[in-house]
Scaffold this motif. Structure first.
Motif, PDB file in Angstrom:
ATOM      1  N   PHE A 173       0.827  -1.208   0.000  1.00 27.65           N
ATOM      2  CA  PHE A 173       0.000   0.000   0.000  1.00 27.65           C
ATOM      3  C   PHE A 173       0.862   1.259   0.000  1.00 27.65           C
ATOM      4  O   PHE A 173       0.536   2.248  -0.655  1.00 27.65           O
ATOM      5  CB  PHE A 173      -0.926   0.029   1.222  1.00 27.65           C
ATOM      6  CG  PHE A 173      -1.882  -1.130   1.314  1.00 27.65           C
ATOM      7  CD1 PHE A 173      -2.082  -1.994   0.245  1.00 27.65           C
ATOM      8  CD2 PHE A 173      -2.585  -1.366   2.481  1.00 27.65           C
ATOM      9  CE1 PHE A 173      -2.959  -3.056   0.341  1.00 27.65           C
ATOM     10  CE2 PHE A 173      -3.480  -2.422   2.583  1.00 27.65           C
ATOM     11  CZ  PHE A 173      -3.660  -3.272   1.511  1.00 27.65           C
ATOM     12  N   HIS A 174       1.952   1.235   0.772  1.00 23.65           N
ATOM     13  CA  HIS A 174       2.837   2.397   0.839  1.00 23.65           C
ATOM     14  C   HIS A 174       3.389   2.738  -0.546  1.00 23.65           C
ATOM     15  O   HIS A 174       3.378   3.898  -0.967  1.00 23.65           O
ATOM     16  CB  HIS A 174       4.010   2.125   1.782  1.00 23.65           C
ATOM     17  CG  HIS A 174       3.613   1.906   3.210  1.00 23.65           C
ATOM     18  ND1 HIS A 174       2.584   2.586   3.812  1.00 23.65           N
ATOM     19  CD2 HIS A 174       4.120   1.075   4.160  1.00 23.65           C
ATOM     20  CE1 HIS A 174       2.469   2.197   5.070  1.00 23.65           C
ATOM     21  NE2 HIS A 174       3.390   1.282   5.306  1.00 23.65           N
ATOM     22  N   VAL A 175       3.878   1.739  -1.247  1.00 24.18           N
ATOM     23  CA  VAL A 175       4.507   1.943  -2.553  1.00 24.18           C
ATOM     24  C   VAL A 175       3.488   2.449  -3.569  1.00 24.18           C
ATOM     25  O   VAL A 175       3.739   3.403  -4.313  1.00 24.18           O
ATOM     26  CB  VAL A 175       5.156   0.631  -3.049  1.00 24.18           C
ATOM     27  CG1 VAL A 175       5.753   0.821  -4.437  1.00 24.18           C
ATOM     28  CG2 VAL A 175       6.213   0.157  -2.068  1.00 24.18           C
ATOM     29  N   VAL A 176       2.322   1.799  -3.593  1.00 22.91           N
ATOM     30  CA  VAL A 176       1.288   2.161  -4.565  1.00 22.91           C
ATOM     31  C   VAL A 176       0.766   3.570  -4.313  1.00 22.91           C
ATOM     32  O   VAL A 176       0.583   4.363  -5.246  1.00 22.91           O
ATOM     33  CB  VAL A 176       0.142   1.136  -4.534  1.00 22.91           C
ATOM     34  CG1 VAL A 176      -1.003   1.575  -5.430  1.00 22.91           C
ATOM     35  CG2 VAL A 176       0.652  -0.241  -4.962  1.00 22.91           C
ATOM     36  N   SER A 177       0.514   3.907  -3.056  1.00 25.48           N
ATOM     37  CA  SER A 177       0.012   5.244  -2.721  1.00 25.48           C
ATOM     38  C   SER A 177       1.025   6.316  -3.085  1.00 25.48           C
ATOM     39  O   SER A 177       0.669   7.370  -3.621  1.00 25.48           O
ATOM     40  CB  SER A 177      -0.308   5.324  -1.227  1.00 25.48           C
ATOM     41  OG  SER A 177      -1.321   4.411  -0.878  1.00 25.48           O
ATOM     42  N   LEU A 178       2.280   6.060  -2.787  1.00 24.64           N
ATOM     43  CA  LEU A 178       3.325   7.043  -3.029  1.00 24.64           C
ATOM     44  C   LEU A 178       3.589   7.242  -4.515  1.00 24.64           C
ATOM     45  O   LEU A 178       3.647   8.374  -5.005  1.00 24.64           O
ATOM     46  CB  LEU A 178       4.614   6.610  -2.319  1.00 24.64           C
ATOM     47  CG  LEU A 178       5.828   7.534  -2.486  1.00 24.64           C
ATOM     48  CD1 LEU A 178       5.523   8.912  -1.926  1.00 24.64           C
ATOM     49  CD2 LEU A 178       7.038   6.937  -1.795  1.00 24.64           C
ATOM     50  N   LEU A 179       3.722   6.151  -5.251  1.00 23.66           N
ATOM     51  CA  LEU A 179       4.065   6.255  -6.665  1.00 23.66           C
ATOM     52  C   LEU A 179       2.852   6.555  -7.544  1.00 23.66           C
ATOM     53  O   LEU A 179       2.950   7.296  -8.513  1.00 23.66           O
ATOM     54  CB  LEU A 179       4.736   4.962  -7.146  1.00 23.66           C
ATOM     55  CG  LEU A 179       6.052   4.579  -6.465  1.00 23.66           C
ATOM     56  CD1 LEU A 179       6.624   3.312  -7.091  1.00 23.66           C
ATOM     57  CD2 LEU A 179       7.065   5.711  -6.558  1.00 23.66           C
ATOM     58  N   HIS A 181      -0.364   7.649  -6.452  1.00 21.04           N
ATOM     59  CA  HIS A 181      -1.329   8.631  -5.958  1.00 21.04           C
ATOM     60  C   HIS A 181      -2.755   8.153  -6.207  1.00 21.04           C
ATOM     61  O   HIS A 181      -3.609   8.911  -6.674  1.00 21.04           O
ATOM     62  CB  HIS A 181      -1.105   9.999  -6.611  1.00 21.04           C
ATOM     63  CG  HIS A 181      -0.001  10.781  -5.978  1.00 21.04           C
ATOM     64  ND1 HIS A 181       0.119  12.146  -6.094  1.00 21.04           N
ATOM     65  CD2 HIS A 181       1.069  10.387  -5.218  1.00 21.04           C
ATOM     66  CE1 HIS A 181       1.186  12.565  -5.447  1.00 21.04           C
ATOM     67  NE2 HIS A 181       1.780  11.507  -4.911  1.00 21.04           N
ATOM     68  N   ILE A 182      -3.013   6.887  -5.909  1.00 19.09           N
ATOM     69  CA  ILE A 182      -4.331   6.297  -6.120  1.00 19.09           C
ATOM     70  C   ILE A 182      -4.835   5.672  -4.825  1.00 19.09           C
ATOM     71  O   ILE A 182      -4.069   5.441  -3.889  1.00 19.09           O
ATOM     72  CB  ILE A 182      -4.309   5.220  -7.234  1.00 19.09           C
ATOM     73  CG1 ILE A 182      -3.319   4.109  -6.883  1.00 19.09           C
ATOM     74  CG2 ILE A 182      -3.995   5.843  -8.577  1.00 19.09           C
ATOM     75  CD1 ILE A 182      -3.316   2.949  -7.868  1.00 19.09           C
ATOM     76  N   THR A 183      -6.128   5.402  -4.789  1.00 15.74           N
ATOM     77  CA  THR A 183      -6.736   4.761  -3.632  1.00 15.74           C
ATOM     78  C   THR A 183      -6.372   3.286  -3.593  1.00 15.74           C
ATOM     79  O   THR A 183      -6.340   2.621  -4.631  1.00 15.74           O
ATOM     80  CB  THR A 183      -8.266   4.908  -3.691  1.00 15.74           C
ATOM     81  OG1 THR A 183      -8.602   6.293  -3.657  1.00 15.74           O
ATOM     82  CG2 THR A 183      -8.935   4.198  -2.522  1.00 15.74           C
ATOM     83  N   VAL A 184      -6.114   2.790  -2.391  1.00 15.24           N
ATOM     84  CA  VAL A 184      -5.822   1.365  -2.229  1.00 15.24           C
ATOM     85  C   VAL A 184      -6.857   0.747  -1.291  1.00 15.24           C
ATOM     86  O   VAL A 184      -7.368   1.398  -0.371  1.00 15.24           O
ATOM     87  CB  VAL A 184      -4.394   1.117  -1.680  1.00 15.24           C
ATOM     88  CG1 VAL A 184      -3.355   1.696  -2.610  1.00 15.24           C
ATOM     89  CG2 VAL A 184      -4.244   1.682  -0.273  1.00 15.24           C
ATOM     90  N   GLY A 185      -7.171  -0.507  -1.552  1.00 11.63           N
ATOM     91  CA  GLY A 185      -8.081  -1.268  -0.714  1.00 11.63           C
ATOM     92  C   GLY A 185      -7.623  -2.707  -0.674  1.00 11.63           C
ATOM     93  O   GLY A 185      -6.635  -3.073  -1.335  1.00 11.63           O
ATOM     94  N   ALA A 186      -8.324  -3.535   0.082  1.00 12.87           N
ATOM     95  CA  ALA A 186      -7.854  -4.910   0.229  1.00 12.87           C
ATOM     96  C   ALA A 186      -8.986  -5.872   0.535  1.00 12.87           C
ATOM     97  O   ALA A 186      -9.999  -5.491   1.131  1.00 12.87           O
ATOM     98  CB  ALA A 186      -6.807  -4.988   1.342  1.00 12.87           C
ATOM     99  N   TYR A 187      -8.778  -7.105   0.109  1.00 10.35           N
ATOM    100  CA  TYR A 187      -9.569  -8.236   0.591  1.00 10.35           C
ATOM    101  C   TYR A 187      -8.578  -9.120   1.328  1.00 10.35           C
ATOM    102  O   TYR A 187      -7.665  -9.693   0.721  1.00 10.35           O
ATOM    103  CB  TYR A 187     -10.224  -9.001  -0.561  1.00 10.35           C
ATOM    104  CG  TYR A 187     -11.166 -10.092  -0.086  1.00 10.35           C
ATOM    105  CD1 TYR A 187     -12.541  -9.869  -0.036  1.00 10.35           C
ATOM    106  CD2 TYR A 187     -10.689 -11.327   0.348  1.00 10.35           C
ATOM    107  CE1 TYR A 187     -13.411 -10.860   0.424  1.00 10.35           C
ATOM    108  CE2 TYR A 187     -11.540 -12.312   0.811  1.00 10.35           C
ATOM    109  CZ  TYR A 187     -12.904 -12.076   0.837  1.00 10.35           C
ATOM    110  OH  TYR A 187     -13.751 -13.050   1.299  1.00 10.35           O
TER     111      TYR A 187
END
Length: 513
Positions: A173-179, A181-187
């Protein structure tokens, strides 16, 4: 004072330079992503003028054929039916398979037909970074850092509009949010670390995640407890950076909710200081307060057609050959059953019983595990009554579910237990470990009556198996029918889709328009 000021200023300056460099790199990555995005849409046959949004599913083992994969493909199938303006992107490490081969296996294994024209695969070369064999020591930390590297590779190849992790790699989540700039979610199928694991180390109790070497040493136990505390703190921060979290059972929800609220005053203070203070920038301004239960989908409609009568004296296990599934306990339980009831071992009588193990083998480690299980069956003297079906097709699995009398699951703290639901829907009476999802969500009373059995030790499992095998015909049919009714009502694909859609993922996607 000047020296002290310099000692403070220098690390802050270095941190600023580092952070600025990361931001510049991320900006350039997002700028280059526009061309990559259009190339993907063009390859799928969409015109430049068409408005499409990409939903990314991070699932490095999408071709494994287990319960987690069933969730992934059912979610994508539902999305294809209801969201024509969306394209699903699967980040997969299955570089030895093509898109066509994966979709063919999905159809064969789960009977799910997917539309290839709205589905794209991003194949990742670095999946070995999340293999447990890559990190023989400090496995949790190694795999988590490896997942961040894998997420970096994913974002350099394609940034979606919404990112959903469906395998449990929260540190991505850290990498995806930083690079991105999109929303992250999870199952979440299973928490990477739990309070149970900390308690096990603290009490020096031997287990799958706490070897005898650690549990027998007070010094090593204290060191591992510190390691777990640090990991738990950062795992909580990772989960708190998500905007929505779905979980597969009440057991998982209880653990994830506890982790979302987790705090450690000492570590909180330490992380106020640079450079660790930068980690807190990753935390979402509005993290989920709790996880939402979305029970995994089960093909209950097809299995509910199987006849309840005329079942063979077969004890069936359906589970991937992973260490936590504890197939060895199944062999020991079956051995106890044959010792207590030697008439079950006589192949020339109507009382003869056999154990059938159906499961997927993901890699060389799993294959070696199967070999050890075969050797154990021989050592216990039960090999002539045990059959293995490795990487069996979906029709083969259904065939055994339509014939077997008893379903066996021995995993401790099974997060949910799709295999147990499959047993019940198919009319197979379940016997599962008294923990996790099978205890709290699945094998529970329906209309005040039993739907299956629980056990903990091999002797207890043998006793439960004997109870099922000796049921009177009327009791037997009533129990099978009751278990099936409960499974079909509670754990169907329709119920899964309702829960998935109610999670709010669409709202986060719309907010990006």
């Amino acid at each position: 004072m000047e020296v002290f000021g310099s000692l403070i200023f220098v690390p802050i300056l270095l941190l600023f330079v580092f952070w600025s460099s990361i931001q510049l790199y991320a900006w350039r990555l997002r700028a280059a992503n526009r061309a990559r995005r259009q190339a993907v849409l063009s390859s799928l046959g969409f015109a430049h003028t068409e408005s499409k949004q990409l939903v990314g599913f991070f699932h490095p083992y999408c071709n494994a054929g287990g319960g987690g994969e069933l969730v992934l493909w059912t979610a994508i199938a539902a999305l294809q039916r209801t969201e024509p303006d969306l394209v699903s992107v699967v980040y997969s490490g299955d570089i030895d398979a093509t898109k066509e081969q994966i979709l063919e296996k999905v159809k064969s294994r789960f009977d799910i037909a997917l539309d290839a024209s709205s589905l794209h695969f991003v194949f990742l070369q670095s999946r070995n970074m999340v293999e447990d064999s890559t990190w023989p020591r400090f496995t949790l930390l190694g795999q988590s850092l490896g997942s961040m590297y894998l997420a970096w590779e994913a974002m350099t190849k394609l940034i979606p509009d919404l990112y959903i992790d469906t395998m449990g790699y929260a540190f991505t989540f850290h990498v995806v949010s930083l690079l991105g700039h999109i929303t992250v979610g999870a199952y979440v199928h299973y928490p990477t670390i739990s309070t149970d694991m900390l308690a096990r180390v603290k009490s020096r109790k031997k287990g799958h995640t706490n070897t005898d070497t650690i549990s027998s040493s007070a010094t090593l136990s204290q060191f591992k407890l510190l390691y777990y505390r640090l990991f738990m703190y950062h795992y909580a921060l990772a989960l708190q950076s998500a905007s929505f979290i779905m979980v597969n059972s009440s057991w998982t929800k209880n653990h994830i909710d506890a982790i979302l609220q987790h705090s450690d005053p000492i570590l909180e203070f330490i992380h106020l200081l640079p450079p660790l203070s930068v980690i807190r920038f990753f935390k979402s301004s509005n993290p989920p307060k709790e996880a939402r239960i979305v029970y995994p989908p089960c093909n209950t409609r097809e299995m509910a057609k199987f006849p309840l009568e005329g079942r063979e004296r077969v004890i069936l296990s359906v589970a991937q050959f992973r260490p936590e599934k504890d197939h060895a306990a199944q062999l020991h339980a079956f051995h106890e059953l044959l010792v207590a009831h030697p008439e079950y071992a006589q192949s020339d009588t109507t009382k003869s019983v056999k154990l059938v193990l159906v499961g997927g083998s993901r890699n060389a480690e799993d294959a070696a595990r199967v070999d050890r299980l075969r050797a154990l069956a021989k050592e216990l003297g039960i090999e002539t009554h045990v059959e293995f079906f490795v990487n069996a097709s979906y029709p083969v699995m259904l065939s055994w579910l339509s014939r077997a009398s008893v379903g066996l699951s021995t995993m401790v703290d099974e997060h949910f237990g799709i295999n147990v639901v499959d047993f019940m829907a198919a009319g197979v009476i379940p016997v599962a470990h008294a923990s996790g999802g099978p205890l709290k969500d699945i094998i529970v009373p329906f209309n005040g009556e039993r739907t299956g059995y629980h056990a903990q030790t091999p002797v207890e499992f043998a006793g439960a198996l004997q109870t099922v095998l000796s049921l009177l015909p009327e009791e037997d049919i009533s129990l099978r029918r009751r278990a099936r009714t409960w499974a079909v009502q509670r754990f169907s694909e329709d119920e899964f889709e309702k829960g998935w859609n109610a999670s709010g993922w669409r709202d986060w996607l719309r907010s990006k328009k």
